[in-house]
Scaffold this active site. Structure first.
Site, PDB file in Angstrom:
ATOM      1  N   LYS A  89       0.721  -1.205   0.081  1.00 10.59           N
ATOM      2  CA  LYS A  89       0.112   0.417  -0.114  1.00 10.59           C
ATOM      3  C   LYS A  89       1.470   1.449  -0.142  1.00 10.59           C
ATOM      4  O   LYS A  89       0.459   2.003  -0.615  1.00 10.59           O
ATOM      5  CB  LYS A  89      -0.545   0.529   1.437  1.00 10.59           C
ATOM      6  N   GLN A 106      -4.704  -2.147   9.657  1.00 11.36           N
ATOM      7  CA  GLN A 106      -5.327  -3.078   8.722  1.00 11.36           C
ATOM      8  C   GLN A 106      -5.129  -4.418   9.550  1.00 11.36           C
ATOM      9  O   GLN A 106      -4.756  -4.480  11.088  1.00 11.36           O
ATOM     10  CB  GLN A 106      -3.477  -3.345   9.105  1.00 11.36           C
ATOM     11  N   ASP A 129     -11.218   1.667   3.916  1.00 16.56           N
ATOM     12  CA  ASP A 129     -11.676   0.421   3.678  1.00 16.56           C
ATOM     13  C   ASP A 129     -13.044   0.234   3.368  1.00 16.56           C
ATOM     14  O   ASP A 129     -13.225  -0.583   2.749  1.00 16.56           O
ATOM     15  CB  ASP A 129     -10.963  -0.102   4.739  1.00 16.56           C
TER      16      ASP A 129
END
Ligand code: NAD
Length: 291
Positions: free
Chosen positions: A53, A97, A120
């Site tokens: 990322k 995460q 997200d």
């Protein structure tokens, strides 16, 4: 017959290129898109995902900040970090995460992220918008990446029998909802661990999305000739011939490429599309927050 391979790396680069002019417009207004990634503990796969990322942010000219927290961190301390990032005006996207240590309530952490910075797309509010048929906001990255993969491959979804294997909150459930929506118009079946006769159900499907997390579970002979097969799974299987001692494989037997019309590879399929959609969500969040 041999399937067309859906090259997620190439399609992902196309998405990133399309973002460049929007990023330039933001920078011309004095706003630099900024993604903050919180990672807890030392799970090796999570570190690889976060690194990928960061690399994508560098490629796109998006600022990335990484906050590493020890695996023993308390839920309260993670919440404090999220709240600090929520109120930091220079940060436009926040991602925590997954997976988090078992002692941490992941839903609580996600729902503490500002829905406007939830790149997200897992916040209740963003998932709620999706259920209501609004696809203009922050959609979960993997399902959005799959939709983009279908769109960029000129695959007609309308009227197709779509089978989604897996019903998780992050992949299976949101992609089933997207595929059934007006304008996309597939007829969707959701299979899961209690589904019976999966092979027969697979054989009826024009479009298979496999998001199970079991190496090469969907067999080649389950795939209807000419079907579109999207393999979401990322599984590590032991491979003594590799230096790392393992290789990555998907949820679909690679032999299915002989039957399918199109297939997404693992690695290099849905993974890069997911990252490209994270970049896209970060730009969208920045545009919204800087209006
Ligand atoms: P999950 O464990 O949350 O969900 C797995 C789903 O598979 C469950 O709904 C379960 O009911 C179903 N399932 C399990 N066994 C089954 C069986 N025998 N028959 C039918 N269904 C069965 O997993 P997830 O988070 O949805 O992830 C699935 C896979 O996709 C994993 O390999 C994960 O690493 C991968 N993944 C990849 C990306 C990417 O960017 N490529 C993103 C997210 C997840």
């Amino acid at each position: 017959m041999s399937a067309i391979t859906l090259d997620g790396r190439e399609l992902g680069r196309t998405i990133e290129k399309d973002l460049m002019s929007r990023i330039d417009d933001l920078k011309a207004k004095g706003v630099s898109p900024h993604l903050a990634v919180v990672i807890v503990g030392d799970d090796p796969a999570s570190h690889v995902y976060v690194r990928n990322k960061e690399i994508a942010c560098n490629r796109c000219g998006i600022i990335s900040t990484r906050i590493d927290l020890d695996s023993t961190v308390s839920e309260q301390d993670i919440l404090k970090v999220v709240e600090r990032l929520n109120s930091d005006e220079s940060v436009h996207g926040i991602l925590v995460q997954s997976p988090l240590p078992p002692s941490i309530d992941e839903s609580l952490i996600i729902d503490t992220i500002s829905p406007l910075k939830d790149v997200d797309g897992f916040h209740k509010m963003n998932l709620g918008n999706l259920v209501q048929g609004d696809r203009s906001g922050l959609l979960p990255c993997t399902p959005a990446g799959i939709m983009k993969m279908l769109e960029l491959s000129d695959y007609e979804t309308s009227g197709k029998n779509a089978l989604v294997i897996g019903r998780s909150r992050i992949v299976g459930m949101p992609i089933s909802i997207l595929l059934a929506q007006k304008g996309i118009d597939s007829t969707v079946t959701v299979a899961h661990s209690r589904t019976k006769n999966l092979a027969d159900i697979c054989l009826q499907a024009d479009l298979i999305i496999a998001a199970i997390g079991r190496a090469e579970f969907v067999k080649s002979e389950w795939v209807k000739p000419g079907a579109m097969v999207i393999d979401v799974g990322i599984n590590r299987v032991p491979d003594p011939t590799r230096k790392s001692g393992f290789r990555l494989t998907g949820d679909v037997d690679p032999e299915a490429a002989k039957n399918a019309g199109w297939i997404s590879p693992v690695p290099g399929g849905v993974g890069p599309m997911t990252i490209a959609m994270l970049m896209s969500n970060t730009v969208l969040a920045t545009e919204f927050l800087s209006r």
